[in-house]
Scaffold this motif. Structure first.
Motif, PDB file in Angstrom:
ATOM      1  N   TYR A 256      -3.915   3.578  -8.845  1.00 32.11           N
ATOM      2  CA  TYR A 256      -4.088   4.462  -7.694  1.00 32.11           C
ATOM      3  C   TYR A 256      -4.637   5.842  -8.048  1.00 32.11           C
ATOM      4  CZ  TYR A 256      -1.955   1.090  -4.591  1.00 32.11           C
ATOM      5  OH  TYR A 256      -1.718  -0.039  -3.837  1.00 32.11           O
TER       6      TYR A 256
ATOM      7  N   GLY B 257       0.826  -1.199   0.000  1.00 34.82           N
ATOM      8  CA  GLY B 257       0.000   0.000   0.000  1.00 34.82           C
ATOM      9  C   GLY B 257       0.861   1.250   0.000  1.00 34.82           C
TER      10      GLY B 257
ATOM     11  N   ILE C 246      -6.155   2.985   1.188  1.00 32.39           N
ATOM     12  CA  ILE C 246      -5.038   2.541   0.339  1.00 32.39           C
ATOM     13  C   ILE C 246      -3.688   2.643   1.035  1.00 32.39           C
ATOM     14  CG2 ILE C 246      -6.226   3.069  -1.825  1.00 32.39           C
ATOM     15  CD1 ILE C 246      -4.612   5.660  -1.983  1.00 32.39           C
TER      16      ILE C 246
END
Length: 355
Positions: free
Chosen positions: A292, A277, A334
């Motif tokens: 992302y 992450g 995230i």
């Protein structure tokens, strides 16, 4: 006809030197004129230039070139005294602006005394280190032409990062000066999965390219390709280096197409190729690619876009700070968890473990 000189510089040229206070100097909206008997030297104001407008023969000679100043002696058949004054003006302006001198008649490029690409930094036992990094997935593209293109970019922009020595163990057994670039490329591509030892020159400390034979989900977790370039932090205070590092990082990102990249003080909290992450604590810059970009909309709103469509935020200059003040916190969905065995709440890739 005229005799033309160009100064390509990191800083703006200025007319603060005592030389420009003499009576022969006339001030114009476009710059200054030194008037002699039947001849004159016109010095234009510095023009800020785009990176893509820097000629190939100039690009990479000095880090961070940002301005161009034109100097014209008329006529070209002016007396010797006129050329002496032209040389004096050129030297003053190039030295004060940290610039290169391009003589268009002689087709030469020279660096005046006192202007250096890199001033040596005293060796310390534990120097402050900065790291620029990228994480990406397409190992096949990197093997096909990505590595060669990446190496060419290093050579053209930050040649100090080229391998001084390289090999499979320390100390590395091969020298680039002996073996040549072609051997290094062949050796690197043959041994990508082995982890080649790459010693660059100052101010760079280490270059590591990690291309595993397993990319994606594994029994131990998710593995990506990654590249780290470490350099001495003090170089960022030298003329032009902060800008050149930013330019290189953006161009290299477009070549590598990472899903995430960064520049930060010290080492990244990401453990090499093991992706879990986005780091909770960001550095001085961050760049996002797919997937992302869609998962962090606030980043997208404040980011700049590269020519290839990546999005980045940077806070890199002589006094740099992390980018949290610009973009705020990384979304909890995230972010990289503290627990080294866990992964972000939203996992945008396959896996992370093999089924």
């Amino acid at each position: 006809m005229s005799y033309d000189i160009g100064i390509w510089s990191v800083k703006k040229t200025s007319f603060e030197d005592e030389f420009f206070k003499q009576k022969n100097i006339k001030w114009l909206n476009t710059g200054v004129v030194y008037e002699g008997p039947n001849w004159q030297i016109l010095v234009g104001k510095p023009n800020e230039i785009l990176e893509e407008d820097i000629p190939e023969e100039i690009f990479g000679e000095l880090p961070g070139i940002s301005y161009f100043t034109e100097i014209i002696l008329e006529p070209i058949c002016a007396p010797k005294r006129a050329f002496q004054i032209l040389n004096k003006i050129t030297k003053i302006l190039a030295q004060s602006s940290h610039g290169l001198i391009e003589d268009k008649q002689e087709d030469t490029i020279r660096t005046p005394s006192g202007v250096k690409r890199f001033k040596n930094i005293p060796v310390r036992d534990e120097p402050n280190i900065m790291t620029m990094s990228w994480w990406f997935i397409d190992d096949q593209k990197f093997k096909k032409d990505g590595f060669k293109n990446f190496l060419n970019l290093i050579e053209s922009m930050i040649p100090e990062a080229m391998p001084r020595r390289y090999g499979l163990s320390e100390p590395p057994q091969f020298k680039l000066s002996d073996k040549g670039k072609a051997h290094f490329i062949e050796f690197m591509l043959k041994n990508l999965h082995e982890g080649v030892v790459w010693y660059p020159s100052k101010p760079f400390k280490y270059v590591h390219i990690g291309i595993s034979d397993e990319i994606g989900p594994t029994n131990l977790g998710y593995k990506s390709c990654y590249i780290d370039i470490e350099f001495v932090e003090e170089v960022m205070a030298q003329p032009g280096w902060a800008l050149e590092m930013r330019r290189f990082w953006v161009k290299a990102s477009d070549l590598l197409n990472p899903f995430y990249g960064e520049i930060r003080s010290g080492m990244s909290p990401i453990q090499g190729p093991w992706w879990r992450g986005i780091p909770k604590n960001l550095g001085a810059s961050a760049i996002l690619g797919k997937p992302y970009m869609e998962l962090w909309p606030d980043f997208m709103k404040k980011a700049k876009q590269t020519p290839k469509g990546l999005y980045y935020i940077e806070n890199i200059n002589e006094v740099y700070q992390d980018i949290h003040s610009i973009v705020g916190k990384v979304p909890e969905t995230i972010v990289q968890p503290r627990d080294e065995e866990k992964y972000s709440k939203i996992w945008p890739f396959e896996g992370p473990f093999l089924k």
